[in-house]
Scaffold this active site. Structure first.
Site, PDB file in Angstrom:
ATOM      1  N   HIS A 252     104.027 -40.418 -61.617  1.00  0.00           N
ATOM      2  CA  HIS A 252     104.728 -40.776 -60.392  1.00  0.00           C
ATOM      3  C   HIS A 252     104.405 -39.735 -59.319  1.00  0.00           C
ATOM      4  CE1 HIS A 252     106.626 -43.502 -63.038  1.00  0.00           C
ATOM      5  NE2 HIS A 252     107.516 -43.909 -62.169  1.00  0.00           N
TER       6      HIS A 252
ATOM      7  N   LYS B 279     119.558 -45.435 -56.793  1.00  0.00           N
ATOM      8  CA  LYS B 279     119.285 -45.823 -55.410  1.00  0.00           C
ATOM      9  C   LYS B 279     120.121 -47.034 -55.018  1.00  0.00           C
ATOM     10  CE  LYS B 279     115.372 -47.622 -52.730  1.00  0.00           C
ATOM     11  NZ  LYS B 279     115.173 -49.010 -53.122  1.00  0.00           N
TER      12      LYS B 279
END
Length: 926
Positions: free
Chosen positions: A138, A581
């Site tokens: 990532h 999130k």
């Protein structure tokens, strides 16, 4: 630094090492003509004799050099603190006090003994453990690979200084080497000059897999045996390949295609080949070393019959290829046999008779060697030379790591739509918009047929080719090399069982399914990834539906028999990033907790063991936290001695770059999994009343978090009060920051979302919402708040999930900075709207701080002095960097608005340097 200089108090944590390194950096900068930059370095009162006032602003004419110097200084701070931790741990071990160290093997063993488990039961648990860190690429590693190599060298020099035997001349030589390494680092530059390629990321991952982990796992085994003895267990310490935990590794680099167009079928094929070649090179080197060790001459005696038979068998299957090995060591049959094994390792592009096809065959072939040594009474050589090799072989095989392939469910929808359209199905192109019932009807029909929609030569380009390419690569690799090196087929954003069954249908067209007595099975796991709050809440029903399907049940049973497991296993991946999130940290962690308990029960109902794969990020807002506390906080009866967890971005280097830290983090995983299994066996369970209180906290927290995200002007505030636009222009990783490129919050990955809030010191995903939730309890249900405080306390009443949640949020809240938030909020164009959003954040920040103080019973600086000291040291040094970045952002954005793109582009490297320096100072990116 000798033992007497090891410093562990919060105020002088790593100071001696930091002083040495900072003096070296200042010396280097001065010697190469940068004395003004040296004068701007942080912590000067620590490493200079004269008083010094920290800089409030970076001088404009040397700002870029100062940013690089600060970035290096923060890395030196990280190295100094890491070394202090390692040395303190070593001192603790020498004192025999490891039983009091949280997360250590000794603590896990002594607690299990005290709770009533005996040594035999503990040995059984150890033998059943499976630990699998999975490395992902990532885009959160801000440092270049070359820079990481220099950091590793600096750490080695720092460790070398610990030796009290050095003479003054040798100490001076170490100082000169440190100066030289820092000059190399300075002249290398900190930021990526161009966006890294997948090959660069793969090269870095291969370094860990091939060079770090083989040694770290050996240290892991040694620590385990040492701790077993230190814990006073009467039974012999675990030894041998079947008695030690299975430590294996996974990777996503080269297989994770979710929103990453650069991961093609060719890349996946190359990656599998790289893994295999590196593993075989490692094995060849190990066997060469073994042959050099087994210089056993039998002095005219006949070799043991088991060895004679094994040599004859190898000679027969290898034919002429056996001659060099037999002629080279005519009087040394042990060496002869090992060299025959080396000759039997497969070579690229060759498939010769006698080659081992899978690692298990080599493992079996090592057994006669072990038996022969035992027959000579050389058990010590078995323990020293054979068992470590066999253990490493079982861990790394012919593949080093299992490569997962991940894709988004929407891509699978598009691929099936394309195939259906190609096959002439009415309205097939709109498959993704069909009702669930219609999709299921088509899937049931097609999965009863082995006929593909099209031939391999006629696969439509676009989504169909994108989805089928990696599956075809995996099918080829399975036929040629077996399943050992291939992980799972992971489906991001799993919304229904149809999303999973669609993969079976695509696997059919890719030639991946296997015919088993006239019915088709999938040789690879199809794994749901539940990420959002809503998907996690639906997850148990989805898994129940999925496990009921006949093809799924057949495939589970097939893999159980193939892999020698005691029962069918279904892996389920749970995502900590997108759920955070989506709903905020409290709702995320509690929804994950609830989901895992329910998913495990669904598996039990079907006679299937659910194996959880924890998709944690590198920051608190994405599920990170102390490893041992994370494992302890997982729900009862869900770990079951099997722990698969992601290691992402910069956390890979932080945890595994150096031998001491690498083996320690493996120990935290192993000891944590052991403790979870041990206490589950003893009947661990949740308190009856706390889950209902947590339900309320999660709901209240999520509501507060969503009120902020849905407030008028919030998206604009996020876009202007954080450097998200710079992060999207950065060269940190090969993966795009958005899944599909749409300019929406939903499309933005959780990594840049968290990264941007961290850079501007809001750290909002790590704490927002808890204050409102706890305040509601204080107002409406004070008895429930009292129960929360009791369950958090340092007593036997402590409940690990709550302790983990609150301590993580406390750390995130302490990392946030109101003065810095206000500086960044000043960048918002609409001052009135910016002030309203900032006021909402400030109110929640104050509320959260007050409620955490209530829970902890003291101000956090007093209750958590070590964390406070570490953050304070960084905050003081970060202040001029934040101020400089705010100014750069304002200027850069103005240039872009005015269309002065060339000037804006010229300013970008300095902005990226500021991002890099602040990330180094905080120790995290996204």
């Amino acid at each position: 630094m000798n033992d007497r200089a090891v410093k562990t108090s919060p105020d002088d944590y790593g100071e001696e090492s930091l002083r040495f390194l900072m003096q070296s950096l200042a010396r280097v900068l001065t010697s190469i003509g940068q004395p003004r930059v040296a004068d701007c370095l942080p912590w000067q009162t620590l490493w200079r004799e004269q008083p010094h006032v920290p800089v409030a602003e970076l001088p404009a004419d040397i700002a870029e050099d100062c940013l690089q110097a600060f970035s290096i200084a923060f890395q030196l701070l990280n190295l100094a603190e890491e070394n202090a931790v390692v040395q303190t741990r070593r001192a603790t071990e020498r004192r025999g006090a490891k039983a009091g160290e949280s997360g250590a093997w000794e603590q896990a063993f002594t607690q299990a003994l005290a709770a009533g488990l005996d040594g035999r039961a503990m040995a059984e648990i150890l033998a059943s453990l499976r630990i699998e860190p999975v490395l992902t690429a990532h885009p959160t590693e801000a440092k270049r690979q070359t820079v990481l190599e220099h950091h590793r060298r600096l750490y080695q020099l720092l460790v070398a200084r610990e030796n009290s035997m050095w003479t003054p001349a040798e100490q001076a030589a170490l100082a000169r080497d440190t100066d030289a390494c820092l000059e190399r680092l300075w002249r290398t530059g900190e930021i990526y000059l161009e966006k890294p390629r997948l090959a660069d990321e793969r090269r870095l991952i291969m370094h860990f897999l091939g060079s770090v982990f083989p040694q770290a796992t050996m240290a892991f085994d040694a620590r385990l045996r040492q701790a077993w003895t230190a814990a006073g267990l009467k039974e012999p310490a675990p030894a041998g390949v079947d008695a030690l935990p299975r430590v294996v590794f996974g990777s996503w680099v080269g297989g994770d295609r979710d929103g990453h167009p650069g991961v093609t079928g060719d890349i996946t094929a190359e990656t599998l080949q790289h893994h295999r070649e590196a593993a075989l090179t490692l094995l060849d080197r190990d066997l060469e070393d073994l042959a050099s060790r087994l210089s056993i001459s039998l002095n005219g005696q006949l070799p043991p019959p088991s060895l004679r038979d094994a040599i004859a068998e190898r000679r027969l299957v290898l034919g002429e290829r056996a001659t060099p090995a037999l002629e080279r060591n005519a009087e040394e049959p042990f060496r002869q046999y090992v060299n025959l094994l080396r000759a039997s390792l497969p070579r690229r592009g060759e498939k010769a008779p006698g080659d081992f096809l899978r690692a298990g065959e080599l493992d079996n072939a090592l057994a006669p060697l072990e038996q022969a040594l035992h027959s000579l009474g050389a058990a010590r050589l078995v323990d020293s030379d054979i068992l470590p090799l066999r253990t490493r072989l079982r861990r790394f095989g012919f593949h080093l790591a299992r490569l997962d392939v991940r894709q988004n469910s929407t891509v699978h929808d598009s691929a099936l739509g394309s195939l259906l359209c190609h096959a002439g199905v009415e309205d097939g192109a709109a498959y993704g918009d069909w009702s669930a019932g219609r999709r299921r009807q088509l899937l049931e029909k097609e999965l009863r047929s082995s006929r593909p929609f099209t031939s391999p030569a006629r696969i439509p380009s676009g989504a169909a080719q994108t989805a089928l390419d990696p599956l075809q690569v995996l099918a080829t690799h399975l036929r040629e090399c077996g399943p050992d090196g291939i992980g799972a087929l992971i489906v991001s954003m799993t919304r229904s069982a149809e999303d999973l069954l669609a993969v079976y249908l695509l696997a059919r067209d890719a030639g991946l399914l296997e015919d088993l007595d006239g019915v088709m099975v999938c040789p690879l796991e199809v794994v749901p990834l539940f990420e959002t709050i809503d998907d996690l809440e639906r997850a148990p029903d989805i898994l129940d539906d999925y496990l009921r399907h006949p093809m799924v049940a057949r495939s589970l049973q097939y893999r159980q028999r193939r892999d020698g497991e005691t029962q069918p296993q279904q892996q389920v991946m749970v995502g900590y990033s997108d759920s955070g999130k989506d709903g905020g940290i409290v709702a995320s962690l509690w929804t994950l907790y609830r989901a895992q308990r329910a998913l495990a029960e669904i598996g039990d109902r079907h006679g299937v063991r659910v194996r959880f794969f924890h998709g944690r990020g590198g920051t608190i807002g994405r599920g990170a936290g102390p490893t041992h506390r994370f494992i302890r906080a997982l729900p009862p009866h869900t770990v079951r001695g099997d722990l698969r967890v992601t290691e992402q971005g910069e956390t890979i280097s932080q945890k595994y770059a150096n031998q001491g830290t690498a083996s320690h983090h493996l120990e935290l995983l192993g000891a944590g999994a052991f403790a979870a299994a041990a206490f589950d066996r003893l009947g661990r369970n949740d308190p009856q009343d706390l889950p209902a209180i947590m339900d309320r906290l999660a709901a209240e927290s999520r509501a507060a978090y969503r009120r902020l995200l849905e407030a008028e002007g919030f998206i604009a505030f996020f876009g202007q009060a954080t450097p998200i636009d710079v992060l999207e222009a950065s060269r940190i990783g090969s993966r795009p920051p958005r899944r599909t490129g749409q300019r929406s919050l939903a499309d933005l990955r959780a990594i840049p979302w968290v990264f941007a809030w961290n850079q501007s010191r809001f750290v909002l995903p790590g704490w927002y919402g808890l204050g409102s939730a706890l305040a509601s309890l204080q107002r409406d249900a004070p008895e429930q708040l009292a129960r929360i405080i009791e369950a958090k306390a340092e007593t036997s009443a402590r409940w690990p999930p709550l302790h983990y949640l609150l301590s993580n949020i406390a750390t995130a809240w302490m990392t946030a900075s109101l003065p810095v938030m206000r500086e960044y909020a000043g960048l918002v164009d609409d001052a009135g709207q910016g002030s309203r959003i900032l006021a909402q954040i400030e109110q929640e920040y104050a509320r959260t701080g007050a409620m955490l103080e209530t829970v902890y019973g003291a101000p956090l600086a007093q209750a958590r002095p070590r964390i406070h000291s570490i953050i304070r040291r960084r905050t003081e040094a970060l202040a001029p960097l934040h101020r400089h970045q705010v100014g750069l952002l304002a200027h850069w954005r103005e240039l872009r608005r005015e269309g002065r793109n060339a000037e804006a582009e010229a300013l970008l490297p300095q902005l990226l340097l500021s991002v890099n320096a602040i990330a180094a100072g905080l120790g995290v990116t996204g």
